[in-house]
Design a protein around this motif. Sequence first.
Motif, PDB file in Angstrom:
ATOM      1  N   HIS A  51       0.841  -1.195   0.000  1.00  0.00           N
ATOM      2  CA  HIS A  51       0.000   0.000   0.000  1.00  0.00           C
ATOM      3  C   HIS A  51       0.877   1.245   0.000  1.00  0.00           C
ATOM      4  CE1 HIS A  51      -3.522  -2.488   1.047  1.00  0.00           C
ATOM      5  NE2 HIS A  51      -2.717  -3.103   1.903  1.00  0.00           N
ATOM      6  N   SER A  52       0.250   2.367  -0.261  1.00  0.00           N
ATOM      7  CA  SER A  52       0.956   3.636  -0.111  1.00  0.00           C
ATOM      8  C   SER A  52       1.130   3.928   1.380  1.00  0.00           C
ATOM      9  CB  SER A  52       0.172   4.763  -0.779  1.00  0.00           C
ATOM     10  OG  SER A  52       0.716   6.022  -0.439  1.00  0.00           O
ATOM     11  N   PRO A  53       2.284   4.467   1.797  1.00  0.00           N
ATOM     12  CA  PRO A  53       2.484   4.707   3.233  1.00  0.00           C
ATOM     13  C   PRO A  53       1.584   5.788   3.810  1.00  0.00           C
ATOM     14  CG  PRO A  53       4.266   5.674   1.953  1.00  0.00           C
ATOM     15  CD  PRO A  53       3.459   4.850   0.995  1.00  0.00           C
ATOM     16  N   SER A  54       0.961   6.585   2.958  1.00  0.00           N
ATOM     17  CA  SER A  54       0.101   7.671   3.441  1.00  0.00           C
ATOM     18  C   SER A  54      -1.387   7.393   3.267  1.00  0.00           C
ATOM     19  CB  SER A  54       0.458   8.979   2.724  1.00  0.00           C
ATOM     20  OG  SER A  54       0.331   8.832   1.321  1.00  0.00           O
ATOM     21  N   ASP A  55      -1.754   6.273   2.619  1.00  0.00           N
ATOM     22  CA  ASP A  55      -3.168   5.948   2.436  1.00  0.00           C
ATOM     23  C   ASP A  55      -3.813   5.597   3.772  1.00  0.00           C
ATOM     24  OD1 ASP A  55      -3.019   6.403  -0.231  1.00  0.00           O
ATOM     25  OD2 ASP A  55      -2.977   4.298  -0.844  1.00  0.00           O
ATOM     26  N   GLN A  56      -4.986   6.137   4.028  1.00  0.00           N
ATOM     27  CA  GLN A  56      -5.688   5.906   5.281  1.00  0.00           C
ATOM     28  C   GLN A  56      -6.986   5.145   5.021  1.00  0.00           C
ATOM     29  OE1 GLN A  56      -6.283   9.627   7.302  1.00  0.00           O
ATOM     30  NE2 GLN A  56      -4.132  10.236   7.136  1.00  0.00           N
ATOM     31  N   ALA A  57      -7.150   4.035   5.736  1.00  0.00           N
ATOM     32  CA  ALA A  57      -8.383   3.245   5.648  1.00  0.00           C
ATOM     33  C   ALA A  57      -9.209   3.513   6.905  1.00  0.00           C
ATOM     34  CB  ALA A  57      -8.048   1.757   5.521  1.00  0.00           C
ATOM     35  N   ARG A  58     -10.204   4.360   6.774  1.00  0.00           N
ATOM     36  CA  ARG A  58     -10.987   4.778   7.939  1.00  0.00           C
ATOM     37  C   ARG A  58     -11.796   3.646   8.561  1.00  0.00           C
ATOM     38  NH1 ARG A  58      -8.804   9.263  10.005  1.00  0.00           N
ATOM     39  NH2 ARG A  58      -8.429  10.838   8.400  1.00  0.00           N
ATOM     40  N   ASP A  59     -12.008   2.571   7.788  1.00  0.00           N
ATOM     41  CA  ASP A  59     -12.754   1.432   8.324  1.00  0.00           C
ATOM     42  C   ASP A  59     -11.825   0.363   8.897  1.00  0.00           C
ATOM     43  OD1 ASP A  59     -11.670   0.875   5.864  1.00  0.00           O
ATOM     44  OD2 ASP A  59     -13.336  -0.393   5.206  1.00  0.00           O
ATOM     45  N   ALA A  60     -10.524   0.665   9.008  1.00  0.00           N
ATOM     46  CA  ALA A  60      -9.559  -0.322   9.522  1.00  0.00           C
ATOM     47  C   ALA A  60      -8.585   0.349  10.481  1.00  0.00           C
ATOM     48  CB  ALA A  60      -8.811  -0.980   8.367  1.00  0.00           C
ATOM     49  N   VAL A  74      -5.064  -8.363   4.110  1.00  0.00           N
ATOM     50  CA  VAL A  74      -4.769  -7.184   3.289  1.00  0.00           C
ATOM     51  C   VAL A  74      -3.746  -6.303   3.996  1.00  0.00           C
ATOM     52  CG1 VAL A  74      -5.767  -5.112   2.239  1.00  0.00           C
ATOM     53  CG2 VAL A  74      -7.038  -7.271   2.208  1.00  0.00           C
ATOM     54  N   TYR A  75      -3.796  -6.278   5.325  1.00  0.00           N
ATOM     55  CA  TYR A  75      -2.836  -5.538   6.147  1.00  0.00           C
ATOM     56  C   TYR A  75      -2.097  -6.543   7.018  1.00  0.00           C
ATOM     57  CZ  TYR A  75      -6.094  -1.883   4.731  1.00  0.00           C
ATOM     58  OH  TYR A  75      -6.900  -1.041   3.995  1.00  0.00           O
ATOM     59  N   ILE A  76      -0.997  -7.063   6.528  1.00  0.00           N
ATOM     60  CA  ILE A  76      -0.327  -8.207   7.153  1.00  0.00           C
ATOM     61  C   ILE A  76       0.120  -7.883   8.578  1.00  0.00           C
ATOM     62  CG2 ILE A  76       1.625  -9.795   6.982  1.00  0.00           C
ATOM     63  CD1 ILE A  76       1.512  -9.461   3.966  1.00  0.00           C
ATOM     64  N   LEU A  77       0.716  -6.717   8.784  1.00  0.00           N
ATOM     65  CA  LEU A  77       1.192  -6.330  10.116  1.00  0.00           C
ATOM     66  C   LEU A  77       0.235  -5.391  10.830  1.00  0.00           C
ATOM     67  CD1 LEU A  77       5.028  -5.788   9.494  1.00  0.00           C
ATOM     68  CD2 LEU A  77       3.821  -7.854  10.241  1.00  0.00           C
ATOM     69  N   ASP A  80      -2.226   1.459  11.789  1.00  0.00           N
ATOM     70  CA  ASP A  80      -2.025   2.358  12.916  1.00  0.00           C
ATOM     71  C   ASP A  80      -3.342   3.050  13.273  1.00  0.00           C
ATOM     72  OD1 ASP A  80      -2.363   4.170  10.894  1.00  0.00           O
ATOM     73  OD2 ASP A  80      -0.310   4.919  10.917  1.00  0.00           O
ATOM     74  N   ASP A  81      -3.240   4.130  14.056  1.00  0.00           N
ATOM     75  CA  ASP A  81      -4.440   4.754  14.590  1.00  0.00           C
ATOM     76  C   ASP A  81      -5.244   5.522  13.551  1.00  0.00           C
ATOM     77  OD1 ASP A  81      -2.068   6.397  14.652  1.00  0.00           O
ATOM     78  OD2 ASP A  81      -3.284   7.937  15.616  1.00  0.00           O
ATOM     79  N   VAL A  82      -4.684   5.769  12.363  1.00  0.00           N
ATOM     80  CA  VAL A  82      -5.442   6.441  11.295  1.00  0.00           C
ATOM     81  C   VAL A  82      -5.642   5.520  10.090  1.00  0.00           C
ATOM     82  CG1 VAL A  82      -4.789   8.768  11.982  1.00  0.00           C
ATOM     83  CG2 VAL A  82      -3.324   7.508  10.393  1.00  0.00           C
ATOM     84  N   GLY A  83      -5.388   4.235  10.263  1.00  0.00           N
ATOM     85  CA  GLY A  83      -5.666   3.262   9.217  1.00  0.00           C
ATOM     86  C   GLY A  83      -4.582   3.095   8.172  1.00  0.00           C
ATOM     87  N   ARG A  84      -3.344   3.501   8.450  1.00  0.00           N
ATOM     88  CA  ARG A  84      -2.250   3.324   7.492  1.00  0.00           C
ATOM     89  C   ARG A  84      -1.582   1.970   7.700  1.00  0.00           C
ATOM     90  NH1 ARG A  84       0.569   9.058   8.807  1.00  0.00           N
ATOM     91  NH2 ARG A  84       0.349   8.067  10.852  1.00  0.00           N
ATOM     92  N   ASP A  85      -1.205   1.330   6.607  1.00  0.00           N
ATOM     93  CA  ASP A  85      -0.606   0.001   6.655  1.00  0.00           C
ATOM     94  C   ASP A  85       0.785   0.076   7.277  1.00  0.00           C
ATOM     95  OD1 ASP A  85      -0.402  -2.817   6.020  1.00  0.00           O
ATOM     96  OD2 ASP A  85       0.991  -2.214   4.434  1.00  0.00           O
ATOM     97  N   ILE A  86       1.015  -0.669   8.359  1.00  0.00           N
ATOM     98  CA  ILE A  86       2.286  -0.615   9.076  1.00  0.00           C
ATOM     99  C   ILE A  86       3.412  -1.195   8.231  1.00  0.00           C
ATOM    100  CG2 ILE A  86       3.522  -1.505  11.089  1.00  0.00           C
ATOM    101  CD1 ILE A  86       0.981  -1.271  12.680  1.00  0.00           C
ATOM    102  N   LEU A  87       3.166  -2.304   7.531  1.00  0.00           N
ATOM    103  CA  LEU A  87       4.208  -2.921   6.716  1.00  0.00           C
ATOM    104  C   LEU A  87       4.707  -1.958   5.640  1.00  0.00           C
ATOM    105  CD1 LEU A  87       5.918  -5.326   5.843  1.00  0.00           C
ATOM    106  CD2 LEU A  87       3.963  -6.156   4.503  1.00  0.00           C
TER     107      LEU A  87
END
Length: 296
Positions: A51-60, A74-77, A80-87
């Motif tokens: 994923h993009s490091p700045s994309d935010q998934a508000r439902d995750a 979809v988000y292996i690791l 964070d608190d705003v829905g960005r993929d940690i990996l």
Amino acid sequence: MTTETLQAPVPRTPLQEFWHYFSSNKGAVAGLAFIIFICFMAIFADVVAPHSPSDQARDALLLPPAWLEGGNWVYILGTDDVGRDILSRLIHGARLSLAVGMVAVTASLLMGILMGLVAGYCKGVIDTVIMRIVDIMLAMPSLLLAIAIVAILGPSIVNAALAISIVSLPHYVRLTRAATMSEMSRDYVTSSRVIGASPLRLMFVCILPNCVAPLIVQATLGFSTAILDMAALGFLGLGAQPPTPEWGSMLADALQFVQRAWWVVTFPGLMILITVLAFNLMGDGLRDALDPKLKQ
């Protein structure tokens, strides 16, 4: 009656000899393998990251790792608190941390070599002035000095890299000066001076190549120190600024979620730990391979 002919061992090339001693240290090989892996991830972060490091998934928001209850592959690791993929943020953060480490180590190494050569070759007043400046810098804790420099210049990636290169400078100056003074008493330096070699030729052609081995080891170990200092400055808000993905700033952003979302803090911390350990292990292997006193 048969005669047995004893074959002399085939001499190794310098590269083969280096690899023979380096590969005998299994920890150094493991460190090198991880460094190659993390460099590959950093270079091709745009392709490797899911994923993009700045994309935010508000439902995750604060989604746990995929193997835990409530996780999603979809988000292996996790997120964070705003829905960005940690990996994805870890992969892009590796690019930033390694780039800053490379710039800081290269700058401090070049300046340290120049100042150390001048101090060791010229001696006298020049040597005294350079070494007193170095002693003053060593009298202050390196992280505190880096914080002071960044506080004066302003928080940013560039200023953080500059601060790290400045606080790392004394180690290269002292090491180069000591190696230069040791080589100055060698016969080849005396012979070069007798036949009329200029001071620049003596310093950069005759003396410097024989001082490279300890500097390479110090630069490798300094790389791990630069990554740690960069993470510390990012944690304090003096390095990378949000939303730039950087391991130290990721730890700072996730500090309030330690008790209820452990993965947000654990994975950036593990990346810092493993990367620094890998560089230290590789530095030990380089020391074993480049120091003739350790070769048997």
